[in-house]
Write a protein that holds these residues in place. Structure first.
Motif, PDB file in Angstrom:
ATOM      1  N   LYS A  11      -9.056   7.164  -2.163  1.00  0.00           N
ATOM      2  CA  LYS A  11      -8.592   8.204  -1.234  1.00  0.00           C
ATOM      3  C   LYS A  11      -8.213   9.481  -1.969  1.00  0.00           C
ATOM      4  O   LYS A  11      -8.408  10.580  -1.465  1.00  0.00           O
TER       5      LYS A  11
ATOM      6  N   THR B   2      -6.153   3.368  -2.883  1.00  0.00           N
ATOM      7  CA  THR B   2      -5.398   4.607  -3.081  1.00  0.00           C
ATOM      8  C   THR B   2      -6.156   5.558  -4.001  1.00  0.00           C
ATOM      9  O   THR B   2      -6.249   6.755  -3.724  1.00  0.00           O
TER      10      THR B   2
ATOM     11  N   TYR C   5       1.740   6.864  -6.857  1.00  0.00           N
ATOM     12  CA  TYR C   5       0.727   7.861  -7.197  1.00  0.00           C
ATOM     13  C   TYR C   5       1.083   9.261  -6.713  1.00  0.00           C
ATOM     14  O   TYR C   5       0.520  10.239  -7.186  1.00  0.00           O
ATOM     15  N   SER C   6       1.992   9.388  -5.779  1.00  0.00           N
ATOM     16  CA  SER C   6       2.400  10.733  -5.360  1.00  0.00           C
ATOM     17  C   SER C   6       3.333  11.366  -6.396  1.00  0.00           C
ATOM     18  O   SER C   6       3.456  12.582  -6.463  1.00  0.00           O
TER      19      SER C   6
ATOM     20  N   GLN D 237       0.824  -1.202   0.000  1.00  0.00           N
ATOM     21  CA  GLN D 237       0.000   0.000   0.000  1.00  0.00           C
ATOM     22  C   GLN D 237       0.868   1.266   0.000  1.00  0.00           C
ATOM     23  O   GLN D 237       0.580   2.216  -0.719  1.00  0.00           O
ATOM     24  N   GLU D 238       1.936   1.249   0.781  1.00  0.00           N
ATOM     25  CA  GLU D 238       2.850   2.399   0.814  1.00  0.00           C
ATOM     26  C   GLU D 238       3.500   2.621  -0.552  1.00  0.00           C
ATOM     27  O   GLU D 238       3.648   3.747  -1.021  1.00  0.00           O
TER      28      GLU D 238
ATOM     29  N   VAL E 233       0.988   4.200  -2.946  1.00  0.00           N
ATOM     30  CA  VAL E 233       0.824   5.622  -2.609  1.00  0.00           C
ATOM     31  C   VAL E 233       2.015   6.426  -3.125  1.00  0.00           C
ATOM     32  O   VAL E 233       1.856   7.503  -3.706  1.00  0.00           O
TER      33      VAL E 233
END
Length: 178
Positions: free
Chosen positions: A91, A88, A53-54, A46-47, A50
């Motif tokens: 969110k 993700t 996608y950042s 998951q990290e 993220v």
């Protein structure tokens, strides 16, 4: 000490080393718990999603599962990636991407069994994600991952569950540093 490679022996070894295919009593699909390690790695996954996608929002995410084997656990890592991407995207209020998946194992793997189970996987994807997740394309990439299987910078994510013990050859350069 440099060890000379024997391509004929290597090819023979790659044809012999594989899990038991099919779905019989001795098959990998009925005797595997190894790939369930993915559940323990979920927070890291998951990290990673993220972080991806950042930096950018790729229209298509490409992943590979190295040492996918065959049977019901084959799609567990793919499913975990799909769930992490979906979570993700929700969110961040973004549309989920297309997912391109390459399943890798030695050529002797029972890829036919995997392909026969694809309709069930796609049905589950449709039922559980309600058509909200982008298309998911799945292909096989048989071969030994000591050699290059993919072009440079072509994968966003690579997964491997316990595949080191299945190496079909010794990495002699690593032994030199012993």
């Amino acid at each position: 000490m440099e060890v000379e490679k024997d391509p004929v022996r290597d090819l023979q070894l790659h044809q012999v080393l594989h899990m038991n295919g099919g779905d019989g009593d001795n098959s990998y699909s009925n005797n595997s718990l190894l790939q369930k390690v993915m559940l323990k790695a979920k927070p890291i996954l998951q990290e990673t999603i993220v972080q991806l996608y950042s930096k950018s929002f790729p229209e298509c995410i490409t992943m590979a599962d190295m040492g996918c084997s065959s049977g019901p656990n084959t799609f567990l890592p793919v499913w975990e990636v799909i769930e992490a991407i979906d979570e993700t995207c929700r969110k961040l209020n973004r549309k989920p991407p297309i997912l391109q998946v390459f399943l890798n194992d030695l050529p002797g793997n029972d890829f036919n069994s995997i392909f026969r189970s694809l309709p069930g996987f796609h049905k589950k994807l449709e039922e559980e994600m309600g058509g909200k997740f982008g298309p998911c394309f799945i292909a096989a990439m048989p071969g030994n991952f000591y050699g290059r299987l993919f072009p440079a910078r072509s994968l966003h994510f690579v997964h491997s569950s316990y595949s080191l013990h299945w190496f079909s050859e010794v990495n002699h350069s690593a032994i030199a540093y012993k």
